[in-house]
Scaffold this motif. Sequence first.
Motif, mmCIF file in Angstrom:
data_model
loop_
_atom_site.group_PDB
_atom_site.id
_atom_site.type_symbol
_atom_site.label_atom_id
_atom_site.label_comp_id
_atom_site.label_asym_id
_atom_site.label_seq_id
_atom_site.Cartn_x
_atom_site.Cartn_y
_atom_site.Cartn_z
ATOM 1 N N ARG A 73 0.837 -1.209 0.000
ATOM 2 C CA ARG A 73 0.000 0.000 0.000
ATOM 3 C C ARG A 73 0.872 1.259 0.000
ATOM 4 O O ARG A 73 0.560 2.250 -0.666
ATOM 5 C CB ARG A 73 -0.912 -0.011 1.228
ATOM 6 C CG ARG A 73 -2.076 -0.977 1.121
ATOM 7 C CD ARG A 73 -2.853 -0.993 2.424
ATOM 8 N NE ARG A 73 -4.102 -1.700 2.297
ATOM 9 C CZ ARG A 73 -4.869 -2.035 3.327
ATOM 10 N NH1 ARG A 73 -4.477 -1.711 4.560
ATOM 11 N NH2 ARG A 73 -5.996 -2.663 3.142
ATOM 12 N N ALA A 74 1.961 1.213 0.805
ATOM 13 C CA ALA A 74 2.836 2.388 0.893
ATOM 14 C C ALA A 74 3.496 2.711 -0.444
ATOM 15 O O ALA A 74 3.802 3.874 -0.727
ATOM 16 C CB ALA A 74 3.901 2.150 1.970
ATOM 17 N N LYS A 75 3.696 1.659 -1.268
ATOM 18 C CA LYS A 75 4.291 1.891 -2.588
ATOM 19 C C LYS A 75 3.294 2.491 -3.574
ATOM 20 O O LYS A 75 3.649 2.834 -4.701
ATOM 21 C CB LYS A 75 4.817 0.578 -3.169
ATOM 22 C CG LYS A 75 6.067 0.059 -2.467
ATOM 23 C CD LYS A 75 6.527 -1.235 -3.100
ATOM 24 C CE LYS A 75 7.799 -1.752 -2.426
ATOM 25 N NZ LYS A 75 8.228 -3.049 -3.001
ATOM 26 N N THR B 156 -4.998 -4.567 -6.819
ATOM 27 C CA THR B 156 -3.757 -5.356 -6.882
ATOM 28 C C THR B 156 -3.370 -5.860 -5.501
ATOM 29 O O THR B 156 -2.999 -7.025 -5.325
ATOM 30 C CB THR B 156 -2.615 -4.493 -7.472
ATOM 31 O OG1 THR B 156 -3.014 -4.014 -8.752
ATOM 32 C CG2 THR B 156 -1.341 -5.310 -7.605
ATOM 33 N N VAL B 157 -3.459 -4.974 -4.509
ATOM 34 C CA VAL B 157 -3.126 -5.383 -3.137
ATOM 35 C C VAL B 157 -4.085 -6.478 -2.662
ATOM 36 O O VAL B 157 -3.673 -7.455 -2.028
ATOM 37 C CB VAL B 157 -3.190 -4.161 -2.195
ATOM 38 C CG1 VAL B 157 -2.966 -4.599 -0.751
ATOM 39 C CG2 VAL B 157 -2.158 -3.116 -2.605
ATOM 40 N N LEU B 158 -5.369 -6.327 -3.007
ATOM 41 C CA LEU B 158 -6.369 -7.281 -2.537
ATOM 42 C C LEU B 158 -6.184 -8.649 -3.192
ATOM 43 O O LEU B 158 -6.100 -9.663 -2.493
ATOM 44 C CB LEU B 158 -7.776 -6.739 -2.823
ATOM 45 C CG LEU B 158 -8.928 -7.693 -2.480
ATOM 46 C CD1 LEU B 158 -8.963 -7.979 -0.995
ATOM 47 C CD2 LEU B 158 -10.263 -7.098 -2.942
ATOM 48 N N PHE B 159 -6.127 -8.687 -4.532
ATOM 49 C CA PHE B 159 -6.130 -9.978 -5.225
ATOM 50 C C PHE B 159 -4.742 -10.630 -5.260
ATOM 51 O O PHE B 159 -4.638 -11.849 -5.206
ATOM 52 C CB PHE B 159 -6.659 -9.806 -6.657
ATOM 53 C CG PHE B 159 -8.138 -9.518 -6.700
ATOM 54 C CD1 PHE B 159 -9.057 -10.527 -6.476
ATOM 55 C CD2 PHE B 159 -8.611 -8.242 -6.928
ATOM 56 C CE1 PHE B 159 -10.421 -10.281 -6.496
ATOM 57 C CE2 PHE B 159 -9.985 -7.979 -6.958
ATOM 58 C CZ PHE B 159 -10.876 -8.995 -6.735
ATOM 59 N N ARG B 160 -3.676 -9.832 -5.376
ATOM 60 C CA ARG B 160 -2.338 -10.414 -5.528
ATOM 61 C C ARG B 160 -1.679 -10.725 -4.188
ATOM 62 O O ARG B 160 -0.984 -11.736 -4.048
ATOM 63 C CB ARG B 160 -1.448 -9.479 -6.342
ATOM 64 C CG ARG B 160 -0.060 -10.070 -6.625
ATOM 65 C CD ARG B 160 0.770 -9.161 -7.506
ATOM 66 N NE ARG B 160 0.175 -8.977 -8.817
ATOM 67 C CZ ARG B 160 0.684 -8.177 -9.750
ATOM 68 N NH1 ARG B 160 1.787 -7.496 -9.496
ATOM 69 N NH2 ARG B 160 0.100 -8.062 -10.924
ATOM 70 N N TYR B 161 -1.918 -9.880 -3.194
ATOM 71 C CA TYR B 161 -1.202 -10.052 -1.928
ATOM 72 C C TYR B 161 -2.100 -10.578 -0.795
ATOM 73 O O TYR B 161 -1.663 -11.400 -0.004
ATOM 74 C CB TYR B 161 -0.576 -8.724 -1.503
ATOM 75 C CG TYR B 161 0.484 -8.233 -2.458
ATOM 76 C CD1 TYR B 161 1.788 -8.710 -2.366
ATOM 77 C CD2 TYR B 161 0.186 -7.312 -3.453
ATOM 78 C CE1 TYR B 161 2.765 -8.267 -3.246
ATOM 79 C CE2 TYR B 161 1.156 -6.860 -4.345
ATOM 80 C CZ TYR B 161 2.452 -7.346 -4.236
ATOM 81 O OH TYR B 161 3.410 -6.917 -5.101
#
Length: 336
Positions: A239-241, A247-252
């Motif tokens: 998120r900081a990047k 992307t944060v939800l599905f990939r990480y």
Amino acid sequence: MRFLARRLAVSVLLAVGVTLVTFVLTNMVPGDPATANLGQQALSNPAIVQQFREEHGLDKPLPVQYATYMGDLVRGDLGESQQSHRPVADDLREFVPATFELAGTALLVSLLVGVAFGVIAALRRDRLVDQFLRVTSLAGVSVPTFWLALLAFYLFFFKFGLAPGSGRLSPTMSPPPRTTGLYTVDAALAGQWDVFASAAGHLVLPALVLAAYTIGLLTRFTRSAVLEVLGQDYVRAARAKGLPGRTVLFRYTLRAALVPVITVAGLAFGSLLSGTVLVEAIYAWPGIGEYAYKSATTLDLPAVMGVGLVVGVIYVVVNLVVDMLYGVIDPRVRHT
């Protein structure tokens, strides 16, 4: 390949263990199969009772019966039903697809709705949506399935006429040509769309009733798993990047949260199979639940063992699939 070979070997051992447990537990059931299957006049004749025992191998010691059972099982022979007087394998071929269609639809609905609700509840933590979904999921896991099945049948079929009644098809329709035994799939393959609509309509209400418990369970587990992952450092770093929220939800997030969710989904499929007994009885659904109930009440031991074996093997296969999915989602599992 070593990971897959190990899991396959364990699954084979588990399947053999299932046959032993099924055989022992079935033969521990109190009652005499001859008494349950012969009439009063036949029971008064010792010669007829002895002939019945010899025909079904009941006069032999249990280890010999088990060895004979395993020998027949290797050849695909599950014995003959003492009620239908047909091979148990033929009976199961007729009833298993109906249950698989019902339980499979319930599992699919559970995964789609339960995971979506869990993610939404986690992303909206402590807000009104989260509170509503938590209460709804608690109700789903708390309400007895048989009570919900009776209530839904009364309201949506008898009172308001919004859903079809019992059975897999309307009484005026004939089943589609058999390919898989799944009416929706067979009707679609045959291009009989009116039959497909009827089969799908009859499937909706029992599948939703059956899925209610699993939806509640998956919602709660998914919410907990996603909340735990959202607090990890690598998610905060993503998120900081400035990575997009999707992307944060599905990939990480979702990928890391899927491991416990898959575990629960695998266990839930087993509970869906066991839950079909009451749902099938209420909706007159001709599946293995109804077949198992009739077999148990008449002490039809070959049929009871056949049902137990099928359910046990399905558990083993589901566990194997879950183990393989672990390896796909988390490569570290393949090297442990």
